[in-house]
Motif scaffolding. Structure first.
Motif, mmCIF file in Angstrom:
data_model
loop_
_atom_site.group_PDB
_atom_site.id
_atom_site.type_symbol
_atom_site.label_atom_id
_atom_site.label_comp_id
_atom_site.label_asym_id
_atom_site.label_seq_id
_atom_site.Cartn_x
_atom_site.Cartn_y
_atom_site.Cartn_z
ATOM 1 N N UNK B 112 0.871 -1.181 0.000
ATOM 2 C CA UNK B 112 0.000 0.000 0.000
ATOM 3 C C UNK B 112 0.902 1.223 0.000
ATOM 4 N N UNK B 116 1.784 4.453 5.823
ATOM 5 C CA UNK B 116 2.917 4.038 6.655
ATOM 6 C C UNK B 116 2.465 3.028 7.696
ATOM 7 N N UNK B 117 1.904 1.957 7.198
ATOM 8 C CA UNK B 117 1.412 0.899 8.064
ATOM 9 C C UNK B 117 1.334 -0.357 7.216
ATOM 10 N N UNK B 118 1.772 -1.479 7.780
ATOM 11 C CA UNK B 118 1.693 -2.736 7.040
ATOM 12 C C UNK B 118 1.075 -3.794 7.940
ATOM 13 N N UNK B 128 2.485 -6.697 12.207
ATOM 14 C CA UNK B 128 2.141 -5.328 11.814
ATOM 15 C C UNK B 128 3.355 -4.428 11.997
ATOM 16 N N UNK B 129 3.510 -3.458 11.085
ATOM 17 C CA UNK B 129 4.575 -2.459 11.197
ATOM 18 C C UNK B 129 3.981 -1.079 11.017
ATOM 19 N N UNK B 130 4.570 -0.109 11.673
ATOM 20 C CA UNK B 130 4.133 1.273 11.496
ATOM 21 C C UNK B 130 5.246 2.195 11.968
#
Lengths: 402, 156
Positions: B112, B116-118, B128-130
């Motif tokens: 995406x 800034x988020x996965x 999850x990453x952010x």
């Protein structure tokens, strides 16, 4: 209008291929471009959100682009590169090797060649050599600084810059931009540096302490010039969006007649990781202000009033109320003061995307435990970014001010 | 409380050894609390605080680049890991037996751009990453291992 169509076409293709929810599915034609007041000076870069400066590659929603000139060190052999993402959430200039045509000078590290791995909040990463370039922002004097040339084929990428630790960006087409201009409130980046025995793919690289780090080019401007920060100025956007928007990145704060600080601007100090705090829904979150985030991202206070959209747009909010979801939050400087209220509105992303527009001021989505004031925060504001250790009439950086 | 948890986890470790259970080299998420020490070595980190919460403990290990927090159930199982710092930790080490599953799920998750988020959902694990440069954050957890009564909001 033509440029909007060229952007939309590859975007649509990309979305079909990747299945990524986002935008552009609408049937109508995009709204007219929204243009901010012109700013004249040697310290000004035009920003286009989508629009002409983003047109080298596919684009995504709310993508702010600038153009940067790089030259071989100490020479007039220069090229101007468009479609550079303007990013107040990172530090330093990074350009894909595919976009670089002038020769740059490799930085050495011991007997090896210096390379860097950086990661971003979306799990993507950039790997490649650190090279010296003359960088020209607007019509400022050229500064000779290390930049990051993004090249996954250089040496052996760090495991932190390969899957599954991150999703490495390998081309401008994939990333949707030619590079990133990081102008956040610090001079230095926070990547990991490596010394590679050679440039050829497969050459071994080992972790190293670098003698030269990639630096925010604004911080490298001459002392006493415009090196104390930037102002991001973008116009307001209509409720249902616009096809594109344009504004200005002004270098320096209170250093020239075009960057004086108007009354009513408040500075909020940030901590060593460039965060302050936001109280929202009676909860305190670490927060930051970021042109490189394309929405407002925060934990939803209500699954009924502010739910995520159904598939495929699950990263975005789809409030059911006809007027969207209206809210306010309180930002506070990292030292505990000052505090100020920000009112904002989140629209229904599915409805917004039906417009064929690409630029939205009311776009939001869920986050885990942060408040990310992304690009919609900038529309209709002048946002000041004060660089660590420098001063202006707003105080000593690092700070955000608006 | 701290003492009790340490005894329990040491006991489980001994039991695993006695039963001949082969520990993954980097068994962590889903592994026993003993693997926190393995992680500490793998990350060249020092162990900092242990925080006791209702129903679980949090063990924090700190290196120059990152802070890692391992969430350990009363049974001594690491059910979640969270991190933040200049650079994320090496997930191939921290995810242990879930690393391959995560890699496959990541490949099937479209990027995406701009967000800034996965969020990557595997069959059993969610990663999850952010965040942003200077403070890159994330968490990994196995929903079926999360003790009842523990809120996902506490894993951060």
């Amino acid at each position: 209008m033509t440029s909007n169509k060229t952007v939309m076409f590859p975007l649509f293709i990309l979305m079909v291929l990747a299945g990524c929810g986002g935008s552009g599915g609408g049937s109508g034609s995009p709204g007219p471009p929204v243009v901010g007041p012109p700013v004249i000076g040697n310290n000004v870069l035009t920003i286009t959100v989508n629009g002409s400066l983003c047109s080298d590659n596919p684009s995504y929603l709310n993508e702010p682009c600038v153009s940067v000139t790089i030259c071989s060190p100490g020479s007039t052999n220069c090229q101007t590169i468009d479609d550079i993402l303007l990013d107040t959430g990172s530090y330093g200039l990074r350009i894909f090797n595919q976009a670089v045509t002038v020769p740059l000078t490799q930085v050495t590290s011991g007997s090896g060649l210096l390379a860097e791995c950086v990661q971003f909040g979306d799990g993507s990463s950039m790997w490649g050599p650190v090279q010296m370039a003359n960088v020209i922002l607007g019509n400022e004097p050229a500064v000779q600084i290390p930049i990051h040339v993004v090249d996954q084929g250089f040496g052996t990428p760090s495991t932190l810059c390969t899957s599954p630790n991150s999703r490495p960006d390998t081309s401008p087409f994939e990333a949707n931009y030619n590079g990133i201009l990081g102008v956040g409130p610090f001079a230095q980046d926070s990547g990991q540096y490596f010394s590679c025995s050679g440039a050829a793919s497969g050459s071994p690289c080992t972790a190293t302490t670098p003698n030269a780090k990639v630096i925010n080019p604004v911080a490298a401007l001459p002392v006493g010039g415009d090196n104390n920060g930037v102002i991001v100025q973008l116009p307001s956007v209509p409720a249902d969006g616009a096809g594109s928007a344009s504004g200005s990145l002004i270098l320096g704060i209170g250093t020239q007649t075009n960057n004086t600080v108007p009354s009513g601007v408040t500075a909020y100090g940030v901590d060593q990781v460039a965060e302050f705090t936001t109280i929202f829904n009676s909860t305190q979150y670490a927060s930051f202000i970021d042109t490189g985030s394309n929405g407002l991202f925060f934990p939803s206070p209500s699954a009924t009033q502010l739910p995520s959209c159904p598939t495929p747009n699950t990263v975005w909010f789809c409030p059911p109320a006809a007027n969207g979801f209206s809210a306010s939050a309180t930002n506070t400087g990292a030292s505990g003061s000052p505090s100020g209220i920000v009112n904002f509105l989140i629209g229904n992303a599915d409805n917004l995307f039906n417009t064929s527009n690409l630029v939205f001021g009311e776009l939001g989505g869920k986050a885990v435990n942060i408040f990310d004031w992304g690009l919609p925060f900038f529309f209709g504001r002048s946002v000041f970014v004060g660089i660590d250790g420098t001063s202006s009439s707003l105080g000593t950086g690092p700070y955000w001010a608006y | 409380m701290k003492v009790k948890v340490c005894v329990v986890s040491a006991g489980l470790g001994l039991m695993a050894a006695a039963l001949g259970v082969v520990q993954q080299a980097w068994a962590t998420l889903g592994g026993s609390a003993d693997s926190v020490a393995t992680d500490r070595k793998a990350l060249s980190a020092v162990q900092r605080a242990t925080t006791v919460k209702p129903g679980y403990t949090v063990q924090e290990i700190i290196s120059d680049a990152t802070h890692v927090r391992e969430y350990v159930s009363l049974e001594g199982i690491v059910f979640a890991i969270a991190w933040n710092g200049f650079m994320p930790p090496d997930l191939t080490k921290l995810l242990g037996s879930y690393a391959a599953e995560y890699q496959q799920a990541l490949q099937n998750t479209p990027r995406q751009t701009g967000v800034r988020h996965q969020h990557v959902q595997g069959k059993r694990v969610i990663v999850e990453k952010w965040g942003h440069m200077r403070n890159l954050q994330g968490r990994a957890y196995v929903p079926v291992l999360v003790p009842s009564g523990v809120s996902l909001d506490d894993i951060k």
